[in-house]
Design a protein around this motif. Structure first.
Motif, PDB file in Angstrom:
ATOM      1  N   GLY A  47       0.843  -1.189   0.000  1.00 61.72           N
ATOM      2  CA  GLY A  47       0.000   0.000   0.000  1.00 61.72           C
ATOM      3  C   GLY A  47       0.873   1.230   0.000  1.00 61.72           C
ATOM      4  O   GLY A  47       2.090   1.146   0.174  1.00 61.72           O
ATOM      5  N   ASP A  48       0.252   2.404  -0.192  1.00 66.16           N
ATOM      6  CA  ASP A  48       1.078   3.608  -0.188  1.00 66.16           C
ATOM      7  C   ASP A  48       1.552   3.904   1.237  1.00 66.16           C
ATOM      8  O   ASP A  48       1.064   3.343   2.222  1.00 66.16           O
ATOM      9  N   GLU A  49       2.523   4.793   1.343  1.00 65.34           N
ATOM     10  CA  GLU A  49       3.192   5.021   2.632  1.00 65.34           C
ATOM     11  C   GLU A  49       2.221   5.469   3.722  1.00 65.34           C
ATOM     12  O   GLU A  49       2.282   4.994   4.864  1.00 65.34           O
ATOM     13  N   ASP A  50       1.308   6.360   3.391  1.00 68.12           N
ATOM     14  CA  ASP A  50       0.371   6.863   4.393  1.00 68.12           C
ATOM     15  C   ASP A  50      -0.572   5.758   4.863  1.00 68.12           C
ATOM     16  O   ASP A  50      -0.861   5.639   6.061  1.00 68.12           O
ATOM     17  N   ALA A  51      -1.046   4.925   3.948  1.00 65.97           N
ATOM     18  CA  ALA A  51      -1.941   3.827   4.317  1.00 65.97           C
ATOM     19  C   ALA A  51      -1.216   2.805   5.181  1.00 65.97           C
ATOM     20  O   ALA A  51      -1.790   2.258   6.134  1.00 65.97           O
ATOM     21  N   ARG A  52       0.041   2.517   4.861  1.00 73.23           N
ATOM     22  CA  ARG A  52       0.820   1.586   5.684  1.00 73.23           C
ATOM     23  C   ARG A  52       0.997   2.135   7.095  1.00 73.23           C
ATOM     24  O   ARG A  52       0.931   1.397   8.080  1.00 73.23           O
ATOM     25  N   ARG A  53       1.213   3.447   7.192  1.00 73.89           N
ATOM     26  CA  ARG A  53       1.362   4.064   8.524  1.00 73.89           C
ATOM     27  C   ARG A  53       0.063   3.948   9.314  1.00 73.89           C
ATOM     28  O   ARG A  53       0.070   3.623  10.507  1.00 73.89           O
ATOM     29  N   ARG A  54      -1.081   4.198   8.638  1.00 72.91           N
ATOM     30  CA  ARG A  54      -2.365   4.115   9.337  1.00 72.91           C
ATOM     31  C   ARG A  54      -2.629   2.686   9.818  1.00 72.91           C
ATOM     32  O   ARG A  54      -3.102   2.472  10.929  1.00 72.91           O
ATOM     33  N   LEU A  55      -2.332   1.702   8.976  1.00 73.30           N
ATOM     34  CA  LEU A  55      -2.521   0.313   9.375  1.00 73.30           C
ATOM     35  C   LEU A  55      -1.654  -0.012  10.598  1.00 73.30           C
ATOM     36  O   LEU A  55      -2.121  -0.652  11.551  1.00 73.30           O
ATOM     37  N   THR A  56      -0.405   0.419  10.563  1.00 72.71           N
ATOM     38  CA  THR A  56       0.501   0.155  11.687  1.00 72.71           C
ATOM     39  C   THR A  56      -0.004   0.808  12.962  1.00 72.71           C
ATOM     40  O   THR A  56      -0.002   0.194  14.042  1.00 72.71           O
ATOM     41  N   ASP A  57      -0.444   2.056  12.867  1.00 75.41           N
ATOM     42  CA  ASP A  57      -0.968   2.750  14.040  1.00 75.41           C
ATOM     43  C   ASP A  57      -2.202   2.047  14.593  1.00 75.41           C
ATOM     44  O   ASP A  57      -2.368   1.926  15.814  1.00 75.41           O
TER      45      ASP A  57
END
Length: 224
Positions: A199-209
């Motif tokens: 996924g794009d970087e922002d989506a990966r960050r949201r998933l991780t959070d």
């Protein structure tokens, strides 16, 4: 029904315990919150329960209208167990009970199952953070797939697939436990290849959070 004992008390609490108060009953309900499961899946997710006891609990919960057994028929001849609408009404009770139980001063040493790990996301979800976490996320854990949808001020979790999630996490249960238990960092798991994110970087960050929020200690107030 099936030889179950009753408290013989008309209070709603007692009547509820007549239905779900037997050992393993609530854990069966917990493991069905994210969607239907086969008998062997339930057995594998409940270490310590015997096949006979699990069969008895499923039969009792079915007789009481909490669980429904769905027969897929030939050629698979698989029986799926799923919560009825009345059974699903136990979800907020179980999530709140989980929040209460997590404060126990002496947690047992047994490992968390995948359903328990993912239900922790729902139990700890802060509606105020929903706009920052909005999206659709897939979790491929061993051979199972789970979907998390954050929309409005809620998160919905279920077993299943998504045609086009914003981000996807793929790993095995041992790695997921290690990351959530802070035994290894997400970056270390990614570097080793034991965990993959797409996924794009922002989506990966949201998933991780979203995934790590229940397991991240709250910041302590500064000492005066």
């Amino acid at each position: 029904m099936s030889g179950m004992r009753s408290y013989g008390d008309p209070c709603g609490v007692a009547r509820g315990l007549d239905i779900i108060g037997e050992r393993w009953a609530l854990l069966v309900v917990r493991d069905l919150l994210l969607g239907p499961r086969r008998f062997n899946d339930l057995l594998g997710g409940l270490p310590g329960v015997s096949p006979n006891v699990l069969s008895q609990r499923l039969r009792q919960l079915t007789e009481h209208g909490v669980v429904h057994r769905r027969d897929l028929g030939p050629p698979t001849r698989v029986h799926l167990y799923e919560l009825t609408e009345w059974g699903r009404a136990l979800e907020p009770i179980l999530l709140q009970f989980g929040r209460w139980g997590s404060q126990s001063p002496q947690p047992p040493d047994g490992p968390l199952g995948v359903d328990s790990l993912l239900l922790s996301i729902k139990a700890a979800f802060d509606p105020a953070r929903a706009p920052a976490l909005a999206g659709s996320y897939a979790f491929h854990i061993d051979s199972d797939t789970y979907l998390a949808d954050v929309a409005g001020d809620t998160v919905q979790l279920r077993r299943g697939t998504a045609s086009d999630p914003d981000a996807t996490l793929s790993t095995d249960l041992d790695t997921l436990r290690a990351v959530c238990g802070q035994e290894i960092t997400m970056d270390a798991a990614l570097e080793s290849g034991a965990l993959r994110l797409s996924g794009d970087e922002d989506a990966r960050r949201r998933l991780t959070d979203l995934l790590l929020a229940p397991f991240t200690p709250s910041p302590q107030p500064p000492t005066p």
